[in-house]
Design an enzyme around this catalytic site. Sequence first.
Site, short mmCIF file in Angstrom:
data_model
loop_
_atom_site.label_atom_id
_atom_site.label_comp_id
_atom_site.label_asym_id
_atom_site.label_seq_id
_atom_site.Cartn_x
_atom_site.Cartn_y
_atom_site.Cartn_z
CD GLN A 266 35.86 28.04 16.16
OE1 GLN A 266 34.65 28.12 16.20
NE2 GLN A 266 36.64 28.95 16.71
CG HIS A 269 37.71 31.91 13.10
ND1 HIS A 269 37.53 33.24 13.36
CD2 HIS A 269 36.77 31.25 13.82
CE1 HIS A 269 36.52 33.40 14.20
NE2 HIS A 269 36.03 32.21 14.49
CD GLU A 335 39.55 29.72 20.96
OE1 GLU A 335 39.44 30.96 20.94
OE2 GLU A 335 39.90 29.04 19.96
CG HIS A 336 35.45 27.90 20.94
ND1 HIS A 336 36.49 28.19 20.06
CD2 HIS A 336 34.95 29.09 21.36
CE1 HIS A 336 36.61 29.50 19.95
NE2 HIS A 336 35.70 30.07 20.74
CG ASP A 369 32.39 32.95 18.01
OD1 ASP A 369 33.16 32.74 18.95
OD2 ASP A 369 32.40 32.30 16.95
CG HIS A 428 63.00 39.33 57.55
ND1 HIS A 428 64.17 39.57 56.89
CD2 HIS A 428 62.03 39.19 56.60
CE1 HIS A 428 63.93 39.58 55.58
NE2 HIS A 428 62.64 39.35 55.38
#
Length: 442
Positions: A266, A269, A335-336, A369, A428
């Site tokens: 990770q 990235h 996220e993960h 991924d 209404h």
Amino acid sequence: MLKRTDLRGRVPSSTQLRALLPRAEMDVDAVLHQVRPVVDAVRERGVDAVLDYTERFDAVRPDRVRVPARELESALASLDPVVREALEESITRARAVHADQRREDVTTQVVDGGTVTERWVPVSRVGLYAPGGLAVYPSSVVMNVVPAQTAGVGSLVLCSPPQAAFGGLPHPTILAAAALLEVDEVWAVGGAQAVALLAYGGTDTDGAELEPVDMVTGPGNIYLTAAKRMLRGLIGIDSEAGPTEIAILADDTADPAHVAADLVSQAEHDTLAASVLVTTSEALADAVDEELRRRVAATKHTERVEQALRGAQSGTVLVSTMDEGLRVVDAYAAEHLAIQTADAREVAARVRNAGAIFVGPYSPVSLGDYCAGSNHVLPTGGFARHSSGLSVQSFLRGIHVVDYSEQALRDVADKVVALADAEDLPAHGEAVVARTGRLTEG
């Protein structure tokens, strides 16, 4: 190697946990002033402004925005057969998972003569973004296109930054992935100017219309995210994606080599990528640090990985029990989230907040991924507390269709009028009385 936060012997509140846990800093507001002139220029000058900013930011000026069909065909024909086979497998698995997400229209019989139908209607035209900065992401093409196509989106345009090394075209692997997915409209434009052009549309250098979209999805850098924030409302967006992140919840049964490999994967990235280990075992934490020293030195992107792992966004959190570990990862809302514990499935079932959960030693994040079939466009920055990853539902809108007969309206007319009067909105109620006449006394 990873800095440590020791929570053993104390139980911080949710508020305290959010402040204590490592997290990447991403101040979108801080760059809005830089992005606003780009967006305004594209609104006013269209493609001319896009090409000016492209030349400035990407050091190349394409002849036109839309990539010719022959370039897509050529890129696919030239694609490494091994990569093509891998992409085809990724597409097949993603389609299998996303096919089961498609919702069916449902009609509810509320009363005799009164129904409400929820129709699920796809967005008409969507712009999909595939980044092209530190890495090439054909997998992002798959993850964006497959759910959109499965939802029934009728018109797709893919944007990816032009590359000077490829004559002003996006990376050929991006083009090949688009061709594999039968996406024939690709624009060579990136960053904030891509979002602006997708929102406003324009006229290409050859006179062809570049139609605006209704929605933009896909990850990008902070400038692209700022443009999404600015234009949200004119267009729909999937999310404001921040730096990628992994959290691993592990005990003394975890293999430190697996844990370290996942943290490094990770971290490669981006220098802002977050790699967080939450564990009940100090011995595991020590072993992971030793394994990280070896792996970081040996990996291709050593400098990038080391900076990410030593950054404020990464670290090890020590907890006393697995219950406390679950509290930590739910507060972090990764996220993960990887679960590498005894009874990993049982532990994973207790997690409330995560973009995606990877269970046990043989479900690494990198599988997700590419080839798990799941979607890798996921909420970051703690957004998993309230948001989901990209899916077929992201591209569908639920529309309620109300169909009442005259008698069904008469049967409930007094209730409608009573509520309208309670809200001091008499017109209404009058809209009902105009159809049903005077209400029954008593």
